[in-house]
Design a protein around this motif. Structure first.
Motif, PDB file in Angstrom:
ATOM      1  N   ASP A  97       0.604  -1.123  -0.318  1.00  0.00           N
ATOM      2  CA  ASP A  97      -0.416   0.253   0.107  1.00  0.00           C
ATOM      3  C   ASP A  97       0.827   1.427   0.306  1.00  0.00           C
ATOM      4  O   ASP A  97       0.125   2.122  -0.184  1.00  0.00           O
ATOM      5  CB  ASP A  97      -1.381   0.095   1.129  1.00  0.00           C
ATOM      6  CG  ASP A  97      -2.757  -0.488   0.985  1.00  0.00           C
ATOM      7  OD1 ASP A  97      -2.085  -1.341  -0.403  1.00  0.00           O
ATOM      8  OD2 ASP A  97      -2.791  -0.605   2.180  1.00  0.00           O
ATOM      9  N   ARG A 118       3.458   3.311  -3.853  1.00  0.00           N
ATOM     10  CA  ARG A 118       2.952   3.955  -5.536  1.00  0.00           C
ATOM     11  C   ARG A 118       2.949   4.836  -6.611  1.00  0.00           C
ATOM     12  O   ARG A 118       3.450   5.913  -6.380  1.00  0.00           O
ATOM     13  CB  ARG A 118       1.861   5.096  -4.271  1.00  0.00           C
ATOM     14  CG  ARG A 118       0.984   4.630  -3.620  1.00  0.00           C
ATOM     15  CD  ARG A 118      -0.017   5.327  -2.407  1.00  0.00           C
ATOM     16  NE  ARG A 118      -0.599   4.884  -2.107  1.00  0.00           N
ATOM     17  CZ  ARG A 118      -1.879   5.259  -0.704  1.00  0.00           C
ATOM     18  NH1 ARG A 118      -1.919   6.819  -1.459  1.00  0.00           N
ATOM     19  NH2 ARG A 118      -2.495   4.651   0.107  1.00  0.00           N
ATOM     20  N   VAL A 153      -3.736  -0.969  -9.404  1.00  0.00           N
ATOM     21  CA  VAL A 153      -4.418   0.036 -10.205  1.00  0.00           C
ATOM     22  C   VAL A 153      -6.358  -0.074 -10.229  1.00  0.00           C
ATOM     23  O   VAL A 153      -6.999  -0.333  -9.613  1.00  0.00           O
ATOM     24  CB  VAL A 153      -4.383   0.703 -11.054  1.00  0.00           C
ATOM     25  CG1 VAL A 153      -5.561   1.964 -12.271  1.00  0.00           C
ATOM     26  CG2 VAL A 153      -3.152   1.819 -10.470  1.00  0.00           C
ATOM     27  N   VAL A 171      -1.174   7.641 -13.124  1.00  0.00           N
ATOM     28  CA  VAL A 171      -1.573   7.206 -12.162  1.00  0.00           C
ATOM     29  C   VAL A 171      -1.084   7.400 -11.044  1.00  0.00           C
ATOM     30  O   VAL A 171       0.261   7.358 -11.222  1.00  0.00           O
ATOM     31  CB  VAL A 171      -2.032   6.136 -11.612  1.00  0.00           C
ATOM     32  CG1 VAL A 171      -2.695   5.220  -9.986  1.00  0.00           C
ATOM     33  CG2 VAL A 171      -3.380   5.012 -12.378  1.00  0.00           C
ATOM     34  N   TRP A 219      -3.662   7.688  -7.053  1.00  0.00           N
ATOM     35  CA  TRP A 219      -3.487   7.425  -6.121  1.00  0.00           C
ATOM     36  C   TRP A 219      -4.108   7.305  -4.311  1.00  0.00           C
ATOM     37  O   TRP A 219      -4.931   5.972  -3.792  1.00  0.00           O
ATOM     38  CB  TRP A 219      -1.945   6.964  -5.506  1.00  0.00           C
ATOM     39  CG  TRP A 219      -1.609   5.767  -6.665  1.00  0.00           C
ATOM     40  CD1 TRP A 219      -0.458   5.969  -7.015  1.00  0.00           C
ATOM     41  CD2 TRP A 219      -1.000   4.816  -7.023  1.00  0.00           C
ATOM     42  NE1 TRP A 219       0.631   4.966  -7.797  1.00  0.00           N
ATOM     43  CE2 TRP A 219      -0.112   3.759  -7.500  1.00  0.00           C
ATOM     44  CE3 TRP A 219      -1.991   3.733  -6.245  1.00  0.00           C
ATOM     45  CZ2 TRP A 219      -0.277   3.062  -7.938  1.00  0.00           C
ATOM     46  CZ3 TRP A 219      -1.856   2.266  -6.941  1.00  0.00           C
ATOM     47  CH2 TRP A 219      -0.737   1.896  -8.083  1.00  0.00           C
ATOM     48  N   TYR A 277      -7.334   4.880  -3.552  1.00  0.00           N
ATOM     49  CA  TYR A 277      -7.764   4.122  -2.148  1.00  0.00           C
ATOM     50  C   TYR A 277      -8.753   4.391  -0.724  1.00  0.00           C
ATOM     51  O   TYR A 277      -9.525   3.814  -0.665  1.00  0.00           O
ATOM     52  CB  TYR A 277      -6.416   4.143  -1.291  1.00  0.00           C
ATOM     53  CG  TYR A 277      -5.082   3.230  -1.648  1.00  0.00           C
ATOM     54  CD1 TYR A 277      -4.883   2.103  -1.020  1.00  0.00           C
ATOM     55  CD2 TYR A 277      -4.552   3.634  -2.306  1.00  0.00           C
ATOM     56  CE1 TYR A 277      -4.895   0.981  -1.429  1.00  0.00           C
ATOM     57  CE2 TYR A 277      -3.128   2.609  -2.446  1.00  0.00           C
ATOM     58  CZ  TYR A 277      -3.403   1.587  -2.282  1.00  0.00           C
ATOM     59  OH  TYR A 277      -2.463   0.696  -2.575  1.00  0.00           O
TER      60      TYR A 277
END
Length: 142
Positions: free
Chosen positions: A47, A50, A65, A110, A115, A119
């Motif tokens: 996580d 990114r 993604v 992205v 990002w 989330y």
């Protein structure tokens, strides 16, 4: 078929957790259960990792993604988590960027802002179960 079965199980589990949080008055139960659903499935990359992901890219970051678009956003199509950033993934990323009003606009790249919204989308941009069919998202698949 296996992906659809897992998705249905995750959506139903999330709905049960959200309903339990609603009944107990937990202020963050819905967002916590959504996070749990994606975290247990969207584990293609860490996580905290990114990286910038551009159209045409391939690999685990693209899979992440695609998974986050599927499990967090209200995008109307299910994306195959194939690791290829093609036209359908671009459409999903554009949708997330437009709906959430990311700083770079719908550019398909992205980066940090996208990002963040993958989330944690704005409530109006998040996946919403259909009120008519328990567990249904109203999305189409290909």
């Amino acid at each position: 078929m296996r992906t659809r079965t897992h998705r249905l199980a995750l959506v139903c589990g999330t709905a049960v957790l959200a309903a339990g949080g609603f009944l107990t008055g937990g202020p963050t139960a819905s967002s916590a259960s959504s996070a749990t659903a994606a975290e247990t499935h969207c584990n293609h990359i860490d996580d905290s990792a990114r990286p910038t992901v551009n159209p045409g890219a391939t690999g685990d970051a693209v899979r992440q993604v695609q998974c986050l678009v599927n499990f967090y956003s209200g995008f109307h199509h299910w994306l195959e988590e194939d690791g290829g950033y093609g036209p359908r993934t671009l459409e999903g990323v554009h949708w997330v960027q437009t709906c959430n009003g990311t700083a770079g606009g719908p550019d398909g790249i992205v980066g940090p802002g996208t990002w963040s919204r993958l989330y944690a989308p704005k409530p109006e941009c998040a996946l919403q179960p259909s009120p008519r069919i328990h567990g249904s998202t109203g999305r189409t698949t290909r």
